[in-house]
Design a protein around this motif. Structure first.
Motif, PDB file in Angstrom:
ATOM      1  N   SER A 148       0.831  -1.199   0.000  1.00  0.00           N
ATOM      2  CA  SER A 148       0.000   0.000   0.000  1.00  0.00           C
ATOM      3  C   SER A 148       0.871   1.256   0.000  1.00  0.00           C
ATOM      4  N   THR A 172       1.836   4.780   1.153  1.00  0.00           N
ATOM      5  CA  THR A 172       1.651   5.655   2.316  1.00  0.00           C
ATOM      6  C   THR A 172       2.677   6.792   2.265  1.00  0.00           C
ATOM      7  N   LYS A 199      -1.053   2.974  -9.197  1.00  0.00           N
ATOM      8  CA  LYS A 199      -1.718   1.948  -8.389  1.00  0.00           C
ATOM      9  C   LYS A 199      -2.468   0.964  -9.287  1.00  0.00           C
ATOM     10  N   LYS A 250      -5.517   3.453   0.043  1.00  0.00           N
ATOM     11  CA  LYS A 250      -4.522   4.202  -0.714  1.00  0.00           C
ATOM     12  C   LYS A 250      -4.043   3.412  -1.926  1.00  0.00           C
TER      13      LYS A 250
END
Length: 247
Positions: A94, A96, A108, A208
């Protein structure tokens, strides 16, 4: 033709051939993964397989790279990139703010949802049922951060952190913990295999998203991003999701 001229011509031919091979031969990338997270990256019959493995192989094949997969603990992936022990990392990572300070990320490719996995007998069907329970997460993940900073305060929950998802799963199956905070892809596959397990989706802020991680200032990112765009546009990403039970 003089012998010396023949030798020179032969040497030139070999030099040109070698130069052509060097330009066209696949370059090697070392890809770091954590092979304990089905259906993204896991070991099956001695081989590392999964959604992320199929994705990285599809991308690198089009970019003319050979891939060497290196399995390691999840929290070690970022230091391995920083120390240039691996070129790329893919393992349901993920994005961050903290991680962005350590590595670069691709576009993504998947958006997971937080999930609470537990034994059916515990009847944990909502967050309110976690009071007084032992809840686990994997070290270095956003689930650990969520438990520590947002989920546990005021809930009287005991938090247990594992370095390996399989160890966390074994603890859950043996009743040493009451529940584990994970993400929907992994929870679904575990619940299919172990019929005594069930899961609930936790309503949290939007994910996210997962992305591929690179060394800082890596020259690989643009090529990888182009491939991700193409995979999405051609519906190949949906096919991969369907293959691995993610839709």
């Amino acid at each position: 033709m003089k012998k010396s001229l023949k030798v020179s011509i032969i040497a030139l031919v070999f030099a040109v051939a070698f130069s052509f091979y060097a330009e066209t031969a696949p370059k090697r990338l070392i890809v770091g993964v954590t092979a304990d997270y089905s259906p993204f990256v896991y070991i099956e019959r001695g081989k590392i397989v999964g959604f992320d493995i199929d994705l990285i192989k599809r991308i690198t094949k089009h970019l003319n790279y050979e891939v060497k997969i290196k399995d390691m603990e999840f929290e070690d992936l970022f230091s391995a990139l920083k120390n240039k022990e691996i070129d790329v990392a893919i393992s349901a990572i993920s994005v961050t703010k903290k991680r962005k300070k350590q590595v670069y990320f691709s576009s993504k490719y998947y958006f997971p949802r937080f999930t609470m996995l537990s034994n059916r007998d515990s009847r944990i069907d909502s967050i309110s049922k976690l009071k007084g329970k032992i809840v686990a997460a994997v070290s270095g993940t956003i689930m650990e951060n969520f438990l520590v900073t947002k989920f546990a305060p005021g809930k009287q929950i005991k938090i247990k952190i594992f370095t390996n998802r399989n160890h966390m799963l074994n603890a859950l199956l043996k009743g040493k913990i009451d529940a584990s905070l994970t993400e929907d892809g992994w929870a679904k596959t575990r619940a299919k295999i172990y019929k005594n397990l069930s899961y609930i989706i936790i309503d949290t802020p939007p994910s996210k998203g997962y992305a591929i991680a690179f060394q800082k200032n890596s020259s690989l990112i643009d090529g990888f991003n182009d491939e991700i765009v193409e995979i999405k546009a051609s519906a190949q990403l949906r096919k991969l999701k369907k293959k691995w039970g993610l839709i």
